[in-house]
Design an enzyme around this catalytic site. Structure first.
Site: not given
Length: 451
Positions: A163, A267, A302, A391, A401
């Site tokens: 990360h 959502r 942004r 999220s 795939d």
């Protein structure tokens, strides 16, 4: 678990790649600084692609395509190194040392994982186990892949990426392009590797080639972190219908559908608002107490000029939203959603570069750093009043795939994390799984189901 490691191999780029020192930005140095993982489960391919370790077509295909995708994504074949032997900053050495791929045989069946999202304790065996304490950091691959073959003929691909080098959007960009190359298609979008627009403060690169004979280059400073107590996850399954119901409630103002020009809540906003309220209730916090929600916002679009969507690195900033517990519980869901929405809209050019300027003045960034979700290491606590919501809704979708069909499930291997961490993960057919690491688990589930 009946896991047997058949082989561990280093895969290097198939062609020579650029070599040199790539300084990391301040945004690379904060948040998770170990590897983050993702799991992809596949049913048995129509072709019998493996008989034994010497005739493993799938493994050989993955190795070959990985060597080719590491040409354009060459930073993932490099290694991290401390600047000047200190613990303040890391740099990325693009040296083509390669990624690691691990071949594992399991006595389990895919069916043993049930509904997947509630089988988290088993997941830890399906992602690479990385020794951060016993290995010098310049010897740890930035990309480690574990191919696990089950007795039923199915398989899983566990992908662990540093990360420090990529955020979630960059990670899935790499996975998508690797899968495309593996199934015989050309790469669609090349990674944008120039990080100068978000460049960290100047570093003395002449010091980065120093070799250390002691433990200075290990991640031993994790021992000094006062991490939050680790919890196992509580899972709540939200169907598409439940999410639509939440959106209807949130977008209804004083009993009437909003007639203003603002957009409908997303959502993420409605789910996070509902989770935040339910956590406060489950914790039995007092109405006059203050609670905070930490969320990550993608900064690519942004800043001015905007970063390319294919920017390959960490480009997220943290936003803190605070409220009294009483307001969260008594006011309409639209109040919480609006609070989250308004805070996110404040992430602009000034906010991002102001955040960078603050980080650049700090000698050490360890207070902003924590580890992955496998529970091996601890990170900073969020406190018993706050939550951190991450999220994956805009990052991933079913359908990676590699050439033997689309997966039947993919997601992070949620095992253990600090009290207050929340993961929102897309599932099948528009449904969502919410993984919450929380002490009062039963009450939380009860409140979450009151939709």
């Amino acid at each position: 678990m009946g896991m047997k490691i058949v082989s561990r191999q280093i895969v290097k780029p198939a062609e020579p790649t650029w070599s040199g020192i790539l300084p990391l930005t301040e945004l690379d140095h904060v948040s998770v600084i170990t590897h983050s993982s993702n799991l992809h489960f596949y049913e048995k391919p129509t072709e019998q692609c493996w008989l034994n370790s010497s005739n493993n077509k799938i493994l050989n295909t993955l190795k070959e395509s990985l060597s080719r995708i590491l040409i354009p994504f060459y930073p993932l074949a490099g290694r991290l190194s401390w600047v000047g032997g200190g613990r303040q900053r890391l740099v990325l050495e693009c040296n083509a040392m390669g990624a690691e791929i691990i071949d594992v045989e399991s006595s389990m069946k895919i069916a043993d994982f049930g509904d997947f999202y509630s089988s988290s304790d088993k997941f830890k065996h399906l992602v690479p186990q990385i020794d951060y304490f016993g290995t010098q950091i310049q010897d740890i691959p930035l990309l480690v892949v574990q191919l696990t073959r089950f007795v039923c003929g199915g398989l899983s691909v566990g992908i662990s990426l540093s990360h420090m080098v990529v955020d979630g959007r960059s990670a899935f960009h790499f996975i998508d392009e690797w899968a495309r190359l593996t199934r015989g298609e050309p790469m669609q979008v090349a990674p944008f590797l120039d990080r100068r627009i978000l460049q960290a403060e100047d570093v003395n690169l002449s010091q980065t080639t120093q070799v250390f004979d002691d433990d200075e280059n290990h991640l031993t400073y994790f021992n000094t972190l006062e991490g939050g107590k680790l919890e196992t996850p509580t899972f709540v399954f939200l169907t598409k219908d439940k999410i639509e119901r939440l959106k209807e409630v949130a977008n209804n103002k004083d009993g009437e559908i909003n007639s203003d020009n603002r957009r409908s809540f997303s959502r993420f906003e409605v789910i996070t608002s509902h989770v935040w309220r339910c956590v406060c209730k489950a914790r039995e916090l007092k109405c006059d107490e203050i609670t905070s929600l930490f969320v990550l916002v993608n900064a690519r679009g942004r800043v001015d000029p905007p970063l390319p969507s294919s920017y390959f690195g960490n480009a997220v900033v943290q936003v803190t939203i605070s409220s009294s517990v009483g307001d969260l519980i008594s006011k309409p869901l639209s109040y919480i959603c609006s609070t989250i929405s308004e805070a996110s809209t404040k992430v602009n050019n000034e906010y991002v570069y102001g955040f960078l300027d603050v980080l650049k003045t700090e000698e050490s960034l360890t207070m902003h750093q924590y580890t992955d979700d496998r529970g091996t290491l601890q990170g900073p606590p969020y406190g018993d009043h706050n939550i951190m919501a991450t999220s994956w809704l805009s990052l991933m979708a079913m359908g990676v795939d590699f050439g033997w069909g689309k997966e039947i499930y993919n997601g992070p291997p949620l095992v253990r994390a600090c009290d207050g961490e929340v993961m929102i993960i897309p599932y099948n057919d528009g449904s969502v799984v919410v993984g919450v690491f929380l002490k009062p688990k039963e009450k939380f589930q009860e409140y979450m189901n009151l939709i």
